[in-house]
Design an enzyme around this catalytic site. Structure first.
Site, mmCIF file in Angstrom:
data_model
loop_
_atom_site.group_PDB
_atom_site.id
_atom_site.type_symbol
_atom_site.label_atom_id
_atom_site.label_comp_id
_atom_site.label_asym_id
_atom_site.label_seq_id
_atom_site.Cartn_x
_atom_site.Cartn_y
_atom_site.Cartn_z
ATOM 1 C CG ASP A 366 2.949 -28.958 -20.796
ATOM 2 O OD1 ASP A 366 2.912 -29.678 -19.781
ATOM 3 O OD2 ASP A 366 3.417 -29.352 -21.887
ATOM 4 C CE LYS A 476 3.939 -32.586 -23.535
ATOM 5 N NZ LYS A 476 4.781 -31.526 -22.946
ATOM 6 C CG ASP A 478 2.810 -36.119 -20.117
ATOM 7 O OD1 ASP A 478 3.471 -37.157 -20.261
ATOM 8 O OD2 ASP A 478 3.286 -35.047 -19.712
ATOM 9 C CG MET A 479 0.735 -42.795 -19.117
ATOM 10 S SD MET A 479 1.898 -43.542 -17.994
ATOM 11 C CE MET A 479 2.789 -44.625 -19.067
ATOM 12 C CB CYS A 526 3.974 -36.682 -24.022
ATOM 13 S SG CYS A 526 5.129 -36.126 -22.762
ATOM 14 C CG ASP A 548 10.185 -34.761 -19.901
ATOM 15 O OD1 ASP A 548 9.420 -34.325 -20.777
ATOM 16 O OD2 ASP A 548 9.779 -35.282 -18.844
HETATM 17 C C1 GLA Z 1 5.899 -34.576 -18.438
HETATM 18 C C2 GLA Z 1 6.124 -34.139 -19.864
HETATM 19 C C3 GLA Z 1 6.553 -32.697 -19.901
HETATM 20 C C4 GLA Z 1 5.492 -31.841 -19.233
HETATM 21 C C5 GLA Z 1 5.215 -32.339 -17.836
HETATM 22 C C6 GLA Z 1 4.025 -31.642 -17.229
HETATM 23 O O1 GLA Z 1 7.089 -34.612 -17.725
HETATM 24 O O2 GLA Z 1 7.054 -34.969 -20.495
HETATM 25 O O3 GLA Z 1 6.769 -32.273 -21.222
HETATM 26 O O4 GLA Z 1 4.321 -31.876 -20.011
HETATM 27 O O5 GLA Z 1 4.958 -33.727 -17.805
HETATM 28 O O6 GLA Z 1 3.734 -32.087 -15.968
#
Ligand code: GLA
Length: 735
Positions: A366, A476, A478-479, A526, A548
Site C-alpha cells: 500500500d 489499487k 486511490d484518490m 478506491c 476504510d
Molecule cells: C486511503 C485508502 C486506504 C489506504 C490509504 C493509504 O485512505 O482508502 O485503504 O490505501 O489511503 O494512504
C-alpha cells in the site's frame, strides 16, 4: 424484436424480458413518456397521452387551447416553453436566451449498441444481447439537435440511456444542464431510496416517502462521493425485498452528479439523473457534440431483490471487463493497517512469507513505497521507488514475493501531488488552483489537473515505467480528497465550467491507457475507502475498496447497502486486527471473516503478530474461501434481515444451479431471554432437499418454515452467545 415502433400510432415500445418502456411522438412533435413497468404486449398505447388543460395558472402549449404539456409525462423536457418543472436540458444560446424547444425529427432502431466516446458504459458481447433506439430531436430555430439513445438488454431486463447534443448552428452555445435520463411518473405514491453516508460509513440505505417539491441527491465534491451514491430508486410504499414495484436509476459516472425527484402540484413525480449542473457549463462550438454519461434503468415487480439481481447480473457481465470479470478474485493481504508508512523491505517480506504459509495468494504493497513518502505530507507524485525503504526496488521486491509463491500488487494515487515532492517542484502549475485564491490541501495533498491531457500522459509514462520493470498483477488506485478551488490554467475563462467533467474524462483516459496496456492486471479502485464506488469505476476496475472502515459490525450496514446495486464480486472486504482501527471494537476473528467472505476477501493486519491458534483459524478461513469463493462472488445474493431495522443481519448466496447456498447470520448485541427463532430463506429450489444443521430439509420448508437459528446451548455454555456473534450455514443438496 425488442424495440417495436408502431408507425400508425407513433408509439415506441421498448421490451425486455419482463419490462416495457413506452414513449410516443405527439402530433405537435413533443416526445411523450407513456409507460414504464411490467411488460405490455400492445403497441397501441397512444391513448395514454391526452391533451388537456386546466383553468389554472398554466400556459397553453403552442397556444392550443386546453393543452398544457406540463400536465403530461414528458420524455426529455426542456425549460421555458410551458413545462416549467425541472428540465432535463438547458442551453444558453448566442442571443442570451435559455429557451430551447426540441421536437421529434427522426429515429432509427438497430441491433447492438454503440460505444460512448471516452466514457465508461455497458456493452454487448454480441448483437444478440439487444437493440438500440436512437431518437433525434431538433430545435429548428437554434439549429441544435439531441440524440436520445435507448438500449435494451433483453435477457438482463435492463434499459440504458444516454444523450448527445449536436450544435449544427454557426454560433457557440453553452450547455448549462444535460441530464442522462428523465422519467416522469403519473403518481407520487413512492418511497425514495438512496445510498447515503460519510467516510467510513458509506452507502447506508435511506428510505423516505416522497413529498411535494424537489428532493435532490447530489455530489459537488469532484467524485461520486462518500455522502451520496449516483443511485436512486422509487419503490411502491409496500415494496419489500420480495414484492412490489421498484424503479432504479444509476449513473455510470464517477464525478459530480445529480439525482432528483420532483413531485409537482398534480402529484406527478419527475425522476432525473445525470452530471450535476451545479458549476457545470459546456461551451459547444459549431459542429461540436457533447456526450452525456449513460444511465441504467431497472424496473422490478419483485421488490428490491429483483432490482438488485438485475443490476448485479448486468454489471458483472456487461459493465465489468477484462480477464478478472469472470475469474475468482485472489485472496490478498494488504499491509496498510499492518504497517501504515512504517515498513522496509525486510518487514514486507516477513509479512509476505507468513501470508504465503497461510495460503494467501496476493500481496498488496500500500501507500509509502515511493519518493520520500514517510508520512502523508510528502512524496505524492514521485512515482519512483523509495530506495531507503526498498533497496531492491519494486522489481526486486516483487520478484522476491513471487518467489514466495504470491502475486504482487501495488498502491498508487495518480491524481494527486504533495507540494513536498520533486514532481511538484518540476510542475508547480499542474494542479487545480484558482488564481489569487488560497488553495486548500486535503490530507496535505493537491489535485493534479487531469483536465490537461499532458498531465495524464506524464503520469501514465511514470506508472508504466514502474509496471514494466516489475511483476505486478494488481493495482489499487486511490484518490484521497475532494476537490476545492477548482480552476484549470489551461482553459480560458469561458471553459472553466468544463473542468470538473474534463477531469473525470482524464481519469477515464488514464484508466484506459493502463487497462489496455496491461490487460492481465486486476485493478481495484478506491477513494478514501468508498468515495468513488460507482459503475463508472467498475467499467475499468471490477472491484472497489468498499470502505476504510474494516470493522465487521460497521461493514454489515456498508455491505448490505452497497449490495442494493453492486455485486459481491465488486466489494473489497478484508479481515483486520482488533481492536479495530476505526471503531476500537473487539470482534471475534470468526465474525470478521464471516462478514468479509461476502465480497472479494482478504486480510489487512500484521500476520507476523498472530498467535499460533489465530494462524490455524486463518488457514481454515482461507481454505474455506477457496472452496466457496465462486459461490460467494458469482452466486445470487439475497438480503434476509436488514441491519438498519434490527439487531440482526442475515443474507445468503445461492449457486446458479441452486444446489448450494451459504447463509450469513449476524447478531451484533447479545439479547437477554430471547425466544426461539427461525429465519426464512430465499432463492432455493423448493423441490430440492438440502442438508443443513444436520437435517435434510426441502427448499420449501427452508423458505417457509425457515432455518432454525436459535442456539439451544446458549446459557449453558458460551457457544452462540455474546456480542458480535455470527454464524455461517452451509446448505448442500442432499444426496
Ligand atoms: C486511503 C485508502 C486506504 C489506504 C490509504 C493509504 O485512505 O482508502 O485503504 O490505501 O489511503 O494512504
Amino acid at each position: 424484436m425488442a424495440i417495436i415502433y408502431n408507425e400508425d400510432k407513433k408509439v415506441f415500445n421498448i421490451k425486455s424480458k419482463n419490462t416495457s418502456y413506452a414513449l410516443m411522438v405527439a402530433d405537435t412533435g413533443h416526445l411523450i413518456h407513456l409507460y414504464w413497468g411490467r411488460k405490455l404486449e400492445s403497441n397501441k398505447l397512444d391513448y395514454i397521452f391526452k391533451k388537456y388543460g386546466k383553468g389554472s395558472f398554466l400556459a397553453d402549449t403552442d397556444n392550443i387551447d386546453n393543452f398544457s404539456i406540463e400536465l403530461n409525462t414528458v420524455e426529455y423536457p426542456t425549460y421555458g416553453h410551458t413545462d416549467l418543472r425541472s428540465p432535463a436540458i438547458e442551453i444558453k444560446l448566442a442571443n442570451g436566451t435559455t429557451l430551447t424547444d426540441f421536437r421529434y425529427e427522426n429515429h432509427s432502431i438497430f441491433r447492438g449498441k454503440k460505444e460512448l466516446r471516452g466514457l465508461p458504459a455497458t456493452y454487448m458481447e454480441n448483437d444478440i444481447d439487444g437493440e438500440t433506439l436512437e431518437i433525434t430531436l431538433v430545435d429548428k430555430l437554434a439549429e441544435l439537435r439531441i440524440v436520445l439513445s435507448y438500449t435494451v438488454f433483453e435477457e438482463y431486463d435492463a434499459i440504458t440511456r444516454s444523450c448527445r447534443v449536436i450544435n449544427n448552428s454557426n454560433n457557440n452555445v453553452e450547455i448549462l444542464r444535460v441530464l442522462s435520463a428523465n422519467v416522469d411518473f403519473n403518481s407520487n405514491e413512492f418511497d425514495l431510496i438512496q445510498l447515503s453516508g460519510a467516510w467510513a460509513r458509506e452507502r447506508h440505505m435511506v428510505r423516505t416517502p416522497l413529498r411535494s417539491g424537489n428532493q435532490l441527491i447530489e455530489s459537488r465534491r469532484g467524485a461520486s462521493s462518500h455522502d451520496q451514491n449516483p443511485f436512486i430508486a422509487l419503490a411502491s410504499h409496500d415494496a419489500n425485498e420480495e414484492y412490489g414495484d421498484v424503479y432504479g436509476l444509476n449513473l455510470i459516472y464517477s464525478g459530480n452528479f445529480l439525482a432528483n425527484v420532483e413531485v409537482d402540484m398534480y402529484n406527478n413525480s419527475r425522476a432525473q439523473i445525470g452530471i450535476n449542473p451545479f458549476d457545470f457549463s459546456w461551451l459547444l462550438e459549431p459542429n461540436e457534440e457533447f456526450e452525456a454519461p449513460e444511465a441504467v434503468l431497472v424496473y422490478s415487480s419483485n421488490g428490491l431483490t429483483g432490482m438488485s439481481h438485475i443490476f448485479h447480473d448486468l454489471y458483472r457481465k456487461r459493465l465489468c471487463r477484462g480477464v478478472y470479470r469472470d475469474k475468482e478474485r485472489p485472496i490478498l493481504i494488504n499491509n496498510w493497517e499492518a504497517t501504515y508508512f512504517n515498513f522496509n523491505g525486510e518487514k514486507i517480506k516477513s509479512i509476505a512469507k507468513d501470508a504465503a504459509d497461510l495460503g494467501i495468494e496476493l500481496f498488496v504493497l500500500d501507500d509509502g513505497w515511493f519518493g520520500h513518502r514517510n508520512d502523508d505530507t510528502q512524496g505524492l507524485g514521485d512515482w519512483f521507488v523509495n530506495i531507503d525503504k526498498l533497496p531492491h526496488g519494486i522489481s526486486g521486491l516483487s520478484k522476491k514475493i513471487h518467489d514466495l509463491g504470491l502475486k504482487f500488487g501495488l498502491w498508487i494515487e495518480p491524481e494527486m501531488v504533495n507540494k513536498d515532492s520533486l514532481f511538484y517542484q518540476e510542475h508547480p502549475h499542474w494542479t487545480l488552483e484558482t488564481p489569487q485564491r488560497k488553495s486548500c490541501h486535503g490530507r496535505n495533498q493537491y489535485i493534479l489537473d487531469f483536465s490537461n491531457p499532458e498531465v495524464v500522459e506524464e503520469i501514465a509514462e511514470a506508472l508504466c515505467k514502474i509496471i514494466d520493470d516489475s511483476y505486478i498483477s494488481y493495482i489499487k488506485w486511490d484518490m484521497n480528497r475532494c476537490m476545492s478551488e477548482v480552476y484549470s490554467s489551461i482553459h480560458d475563462h469561458q471553459s472553466q465550467g468544463k473542468v470538473m467533467h474534463k477531469y473525470i474524462l482524464g481519469v477515464y483516459r488514464l484508466y484506459t491507457i493502463l487497462t489496455e496496456k496491461y490487460p492481465d492486471i486486476l485493478f481495484e479502485s478506491c477513494a478514501s475507502g468508498g468515495a468513488r464506488f460507482d459503475p463508472g469505476m467498475l467499467y475499468y476496475a471490477p472491484q472497489c475498496w468498499t470502505s476504510d472502515d474494516t470493522d465487521a459490525i460497521e461493514r454489515l450496514k456498508i455491505q448490505y447497502g452497497t449490495s442494493l446495486v453492486y455485486p459481491l464480486s465488486s466489494m473489497g472486504s478484508h479481515v483486520s486486527a482488533i481492536p479495530n482501527h476505526q471503531t476500537f471494537r473487539n470482534t471475534p476473528l470468526e465474525t470478521r471473516a464471516n462478514v468479509a467472505y461476502f465480497g472479494t476477501f482478504g486480510y489487512e493486519l500484521d500476520v507476523n503478530q498472530l498467535t499460533f491458534e489465530e494462524k490455524e483459524i486463518i488457514k481454515k478461513q482461507i481454505s474455506f474461501m477457496k472452496q466457496y469463493r465462486s459461490l460467494f462472488q458469482f452466486g445470487t445474493f439475497y438480503r434476509l434481515k436488514s441491519p438498519f431495522t434490527s439487531n440482526e443481519t442475515a443474507w445468503m448466496v445461492v449457486s446458479y444451479d441452486k444446489t448450494q447456498a451459504i447463509v450469513g447470520y449476524y447478531r451484533p448485541l447479545q439479547e437477554v431471554n430471547v425466544g426461539y427463532r427461525r429465519l426464512p430463506l430465499l432463492g432455493l429450489d423448493e423441490d430440492k432437499m438440502y442438508h443443513v444443521n444436520g437435517l435434510d430439509l426441502y427448499g420449501d420448508e427452508l423458505m417457509n418454515v425457515g432455518l432454525i437459528i436459535s442456539d439451544s446451548s446458549c446459557g449453558e455454555n458460551k457457544d452462540g452467545c455474546g456480542d458480535y456473534y455470527s454464524k455461517l450455514y452451509i446448505l448442500k443438496e442432499a444426496e
